[in-house]
Design a protein around this motif. Structure first.
Motif, PDB file in Angstrom:
ATOM      1  N   HIS A  46      35.924  53.967 122.326  1.00 57.25           N
ATOM      2  CA  HIS A  46      35.244  53.074 121.392  1.00 57.25           C
ATOM      3  C   HIS A  46      35.537  51.618 121.741  1.00 57.25           C
ATOM      4  O   HIS A  46      34.630  50.814 121.918  1.00 57.25           O
ATOM      5  CB  HIS A  46      35.706  53.373 119.958  1.00 57.25           C
ATOM      6  N   MET A  47      36.807  51.305 121.858  1.00 56.60           N
ATOM      7  CA  MET A  47      37.196  49.951 122.213  1.00 56.60           C
ATOM      8  C   MET A  47      36.726  49.622 123.621  1.00 56.60           C
ATOM      9  O   MET A  47      36.939  50.377 124.557  1.00 56.60           O
ATOM     10  CB  MET A  47      38.718  49.797 122.108  1.00 56.60           C
ATOM     11  N   GLY A  48      36.041  48.512 123.761  1.00 58.06           N
ATOM     12  CA  GLY A  48      35.564  48.092 125.063  1.00 58.06           C
ATOM     13  C   GLY A  48      34.341  48.818 125.567  1.00 58.06           C
ATOM     14  O   GLY A  48      33.947  48.622 126.722  1.00 58.06           O
ATOM     15  N   VAL A  49      33.712  49.618 124.709  1.00 56.74           N
ATOM     16  CA  VAL A  49      32.543  50.377 125.180  1.00 56.74           C
ATOM     17  C   VAL A  49      31.442  49.452 125.677  1.00 56.74           C
ATOM     18  O   VAL A  49      30.719  49.763 126.627  1.00 56.74           O
ATOM     19  CB  VAL A  49      32.024  51.314 124.061  1.00 56.74           C
ATOM     20  N   GLN A  50      31.313  48.278 125.067  1.00 53.64           N
ATOM     21  CA  GLN A  50      30.259  47.340 125.457  1.00 53.64           C
ATOM     22  C   GLN A  50      30.563  46.637 126.778  1.00 53.64           C
ATOM     23  O   GLN A  50      29.724  45.889 127.287  1.00 53.64           O
ATOM     24  CB  GLN A  50      30.035  46.300 124.350  1.00 53.64           C
ATOM     25  N   LEU A  51      31.747  46.898 127.354  1.00 55.06           N
ATOM     26  CA  LEU A  51      32.112  46.321 128.644  1.00 55.06           C
ATOM     27  C   LEU A  51      31.901  47.291 129.795  1.00 55.06           C
ATOM     28  O   LEU A  51      31.973  46.899 130.964  1.00 55.06           O
ATOM     29  CB  LEU A  51      33.583  45.889 128.630  1.00 55.06           C
ATOM     30  N   ARG A  52      31.669  48.545 129.495  1.00 55.65           N
ATOM     31  CA  ARG A  52      31.550  49.554 130.540  1.00 55.65           C
ATOM     32  C   ARG A  52      30.275  49.314 131.351  1.00 55.65           C
ATOM     33  O   ARG A  52      29.181  49.142 130.787  1.00 55.65           O
ATOM     34  CB  ARG A  52      31.542  50.952 129.947  1.00 55.65           C
ATOM     35  N   PRO A  53      30.384  49.305 132.677  1.00 52.63           N
ATOM     36  CA  PRO A  53      29.204  49.041 133.515  1.00 52.63           C
ATOM     37  C   PRO A  53      28.038  49.975 133.233  1.00 52.63           C
ATOM     38  O   PRO A  53      26.883  49.545 133.200  1.00 52.63           O
ATOM     39  CB  PRO A  53      29.739  49.222 134.939  1.00 52.63           C
ATOM     40  N   GLU A  54      28.330  51.273 133.008  1.00 54.21           N
ATOM     41  CA  GLU A  54      27.237  52.208 132.771  1.00 54.21           C
ATOM     42  C   GLU A  54      26.528  51.939 131.447  1.00 54.21           C
ATOM     43  O   GLU A  54      25.325  52.185 131.307  1.00 54.21           O
ATOM     44  CB  GLU A  54      27.733  53.657 132.826  1.00 54.21           C
ATOM     45  N   VAL A  55      27.259  51.401 130.472  1.00 48.82           N
ATOM     46  CA  VAL A  55      26.638  51.050 129.197  1.00 48.82           C
ATOM     47  C   VAL A  55      25.786  49.795 129.353  1.00 48.82           C
ATOM     48  O   VAL A  55      24.655  49.719 128.847  1.00 48.82           O
ATOM     49  CB  VAL A  55      27.706  50.868 128.107  1.00 48.82           C
TER      50      VAL A  55
END
Length: 246
Positions: free
Chosen positions: A222-231
């Motif tokens: 959950h934390m940092g999900v918006q930083l994941r390249p695939e996201v």
């Protein structure tokens, strides 16, 4: 990554303590994984200048979406933060979301076109709320790990929400707004969710009976999900129409 869905329910439990404990190291890995992802990210469809408003999660401010904002700007979108400080529920957006609604109205008036809303966690719940209230001003909604489709008690953060927002999750006001948010949206939407989420049960982050919503399962914390390249790439593909949305 797979496109799929599962019916929501009120009997889902919060994520396990094991998943909860793994949140910080997995979030750190999300940051590290950005280092080698530039080529993949830059291969996404280019933007068309449309306005995109980014809504942060609980406790977070626009800084949490800085990487996404810069990425979408680089692709050619007019990506903006919500400008309402830290997301502490109604203390940030007003009792009935009027500050957020005014922000959307202002961006629409300035650009002359409907606004795309991208919300992370609590920000996604607010994005869906705004789309119901301003359907003519919203182009589409993308939610990222947003628990809009079930009981707040199916999360590990509901007590923090109560403390910070001043709302009780079982109050009449919160219950009524939750019932509005989960209804099928009047605009196209995408729900990005993960069953390995350590803070919110992924099964309450999507629904099957919304004809305008595409559910996309990922594997992420959950934390940092918006930083994941695939996201980030998934969001760019949605906006660019590569997934049938946008």
């Amino acid at each position: 990554m797979s496109v799929r869905g599962s019916a929501p329910g009120s009997d889902h439990a919060p994520p396990s303590k094991l998943l909860w404990a793994a949140e910080l190291p997995r979030a750190a890995w999300a940051v590290v994984s950005l280092l080698g992802a530039r080529k993949m990210l830059d291969a996404a469809p280019k933007g068309d200048g449309r306005p995109v408003l980014l809504l942060p999660g609980l406790v977070n401010s626009d800084r949490s979406n800085f990487v996404m904002r810069r990425y979408l700007e680089r692709l050619g979108y007019r990506a903006e933060g919500w400008g309402l400080g830290r997301n502490i529920g109604r203390r940030a957006v007003g009792n009935d979301g009027e500050k957020l609604l005014d922000r959307i109205r202002a961006l629409h008036a300035e650009t002359g076109v409907p606004v795309t809303l991208i919300g992370v966690s609590l920000g996604g719940i607010m994005a869906r709320f705004a789309a119901h209230r301003l359907p003519d001003l919203v182009r589409e909604v993308i939610t990222v790990s947003s628990p809009f489709a079930g009981s707040p008690r199916a999360t590990n953060v509901w007590r923090a929400f109560e403390l910070l927002s001043g709302d009780k999750v079982d109050s009449e006001r919160v219950t009524q707004q939750a019932a509005e948010v989960v209804r099928p949206l009047p605009v196209p939407s995408t729900a990005i969710w993960s069953r390995s989420d350590g803070l919110v049960n992924g099964m309450i982050c999507h629904v099957d009976d919304d004809p305008q919503c595409c559910n996309v399962e990922i594997r992420a914390s959950h934390m940092g999900v918006q930083l994941r390249p695939e996201v980030l790439r998934l969001i760019a593909d949605i906006l660019g129409g590569a997934t049938g949305r946008g």
